[in-house]
Write an enzyme that holds these catalytic residues in place. Sequence first.
Site, PDB file in Angstrom:
ATOM      1  N   ASP A  40      -6.681  -2.548   4.072  1.00 46.78           N
ATOM      2  CA  ASP A  40      -5.800  -3.714   2.793  1.00 46.78           C
ATOM      3  C   ASP A  40      -6.324  -5.061   3.821  1.00 46.78           C
ATOM      4  O   ASP A  40      -5.899  -6.590   3.339  1.00 46.78           O
ATOM      5  CB  ASP A  40      -4.825  -3.590   4.222  1.00 46.78           C
ATOM      6  CG  ASP A  40      -4.024  -1.344   3.376  1.00 46.78           C
ATOM      7  OD1 ASP A  40      -4.381  -2.045   2.346  1.00 46.78           O
ATOM      8  OD2 ASP A  40      -3.122  -1.070   3.912  1.00 46.78           O
ATOM      9  N   ASP A  66       0.628  -1.156   0.022  1.00 47.89           N
ATOM     10  CA  ASP A  66       0.048  -0.076  -0.023  1.00 47.89           C
ATOM     11  C   ASP A  66       0.973   1.649   0.222  1.00 47.89           C
ATOM     12  O   ASP A  66       1.899   1.140   0.257  1.00 47.89           O
ATOM     13  CB  ASP A  66      -1.011   0.045   1.599  1.00 47.89           C
ATOM     14  CG  ASP A  66      -1.732   1.085   1.449  1.00 47.89           C
ATOM     15  OD1 ASP A  66      -2.580   1.313   0.483  1.00 47.89           O
ATOM     16  OD2 ASP A  66      -2.065   1.860   2.338  1.00 47.89           O
ATOM     17  N   ASP A 123      -1.555  -1.026   6.512  1.00 49.79           N
ATOM     18  CA  ASP A 123      -1.700  -0.233   7.143  1.00 49.79           C
ATOM     19  C   ASP A 123      -2.733  -0.257   7.805  1.00 49.79           C
ATOM     20  O   ASP A 123      -3.041   0.341   8.899  1.00 49.79           O
ATOM     21  CB  ASP A 123      -1.058   0.631   7.796  1.00 49.79           C
ATOM     22  CG  ASP A 123      -0.953   1.528   7.148  1.00 49.79           C
ATOM     23  OD1 ASP A 123      -1.468   2.051   5.984  1.00 49.79           O
ATOM     24  OD2 ASP A 123      -0.670   3.047   7.525  1.00 49.79           O
TER      25      ASP A 123
END
Length: 767
Positions: A658, A454, A654
């Site tokens: 996700d 990410d 995080d």
Amino acid sequence: MPTHDHSCCQHHDHSAQKAVQPSVGAKYFCPMCPGIESDKPGDCPKCGMALERNPAWKAAAKTMYTCPMHPEVQQDHPGDCPKCGMALEPMTTAQDDADEGGEEQDLRRRLWIAGVLTLPVFILAMAHLIPALGHTHWINGSISRWVQALLSTPVVLWAGAPFFRRGWVSLRTGHWNMWTLISIGVGSAYVFSVVALLLPSVFPAAMQMDGMVPLYFEAAAVIIVLVIVGQWLEARARSRTGSAIRALLDLAPPTARRITRSGDEDIPLDAVVAGDSLRVRPGDKIPVDGVVAEGASAVDESMLTGEPLPVEKNVGDQVSGGTLNTTGSFVMKAERVGRETLLAQIVDMVAQAQRSRAPIQGLADKVAAVFVPAVLVIAALTFALWWWLGPEPRIAFAIVNAVAVLIIACPCALGLATPMSIMVGVGRGAREGVLVKDAAALERLEKVTTLLVDKTGTLTEGRPQFSQAIPAGNEPPDTLLLLAASLEQSSEHPLASAVVNAAKEKKLPLLPVEGFESSTGGGVAGRINGRAVLIGKADFLREKSVMNLEALQAQAAKRQELGETALFMALDGQPAGLLTVADPIKATTAEALQSLHELDVEVIMLTGDHARTASAVAAKLGLDSFKAGVTPADKIAEVKRLHALGEVVAMAGDGINDAPALAAADVGIAMGTGTDVAMQSAGVTLVKGDLRAIAKAIRLSRATLGNIRQNLVFAFLYNALGIPLAAGALYPFFGLLLSPIVAGAAMSLSSVSVISNALRLSRVKLG
């Protein structure tokens, strides 16, 4: 004299009051008294009316349980897999788990009791090796032998009962595994010792000393304790996998505020139906998926997108359950409720991905599947040959040597091979800031070929920071910053906070503001020292009659290509400049990516940000590729696409958005600076949020898996060498037999070798 509570009756006008709406889970309810529900018929404790049956109630479907290693195994009650012996896991997700931690607590209780009982047995059995005690009468006497028997019996028959049950199931179904060996080996040692204690005369004189035959109660008890330790560690890892589901379910509020003709009312979340009008106040979590019908606000959707900036919502815009309303108030129309909401779908994705994981112990079971029948055949042949060809007493020699084969083949070292390496490896990783949740994560991490990352909070800091002020006229940059911070101090927007913090760092004295105005999704306006100040989007400035913004827009496009966000600023109706805010890339990111490329790992960035910013970050870091504007479902799809290509995928993130991809990937890697849900969904957590630790984690996994393979070689090597000796292969040539004592020593030596080899992991270099 009993008193009657009239408080309920005072407000019960049964002819006029609207009937109470029961929650979906209520079987019986009072139509007049809110909150009075029951799963049995009866009378209302408040008004005395008979409880009515809820027509919408449906019996809850039975929870189905399945094996993580064998998905085809399914049943409607908890238990063990008949193929591998693993505890079955629930297939459905629920906020309350009645059996949460039950297996772990049971194993902990068995471990404590068995450990306390086994310690004195071990001491008594080994005391003869201590010179000062070796010839003490009570050490070698019948009292010591009976104490060992009495203390070992509950350890074997109670603490080890689950293992014997699994071993019996494996024999009955033909799916032989590690439990087959453990149950036969421990059972043989225990039964042999019981017979030796009660009927020593059936054994040959050569095995007797002062009329007593050696006992192996301590071997049986110690094996049980060691196996329980390994099972308890596995149960702890499995119990934590459900915490991510519960954390996701907790995101949804327990109630919703429904708008009715008589006013607003709070109702249970499961009572919301599609079409209901719901009021969402500042600071409330949005209850279900729907569309804004009245009002406007900014909604924090970081749980879905991972992006830190709230999204402006106006009439007609979609909102999702579980997201957080910030400052405004609005009315929404419910569209998707229950299991149809996006949050519920994310929960299901995480649960499904978690159930698909296989434990590393499968490697040992595959070997055991061949090893077990071989041992049983050898033990049977040993018994038959000694009974047929051996000297008198043949039956005694046959029993002794067959038991020796089973004792030396008992996979004590096999049971330690993976847990010891995992324990040491996990401890080594923790010192480097790499937290590993379970052994399966290490198993898969070794073979990772592609890493998905990410952007926000993983490659970048995740905290917007002021970059620079770009004047369009004669105003100095610090003047623009001072005026902007003075105006933005009344705003709660994260970009405003970045501007205000920058002014405070420069110790610029903030000025008072008159006539402050905020336009949702547009910008802010006010007067400072008699000057009209505007900050926001270009369209917002145009609405305020500010023209000639083309030059600033061209500059803004350039800043966006560098990954920055641009705010337009005007003074007294004229363009004054740009304020740029950026989410800086972590200082360690470039070094981390270089280390990953050296390990032949391809790195792909997935982000919910727009393509221009994503492209700038990807180009700056030299990423292999990237995808922008992705949703949680898109991330899952990318993981599946890579799986179809044969890639072994790790996902680093995080945010709550996700979590599904972290669970679906072969290995999920969470930033310790991120959300709890991300960390609970991942198999690996980087405590400091430092991507360099991913390379360390991969090196750790490769070292640990190599160590496990070495341990398995040790475990089976001793068996391979010892079994022929225990069967009596040397007797025809040298007249030598491998006593069960020596067999037990060889088994212990294999365990010592495994433990010593595993401890080497504590010194492995990961940098």
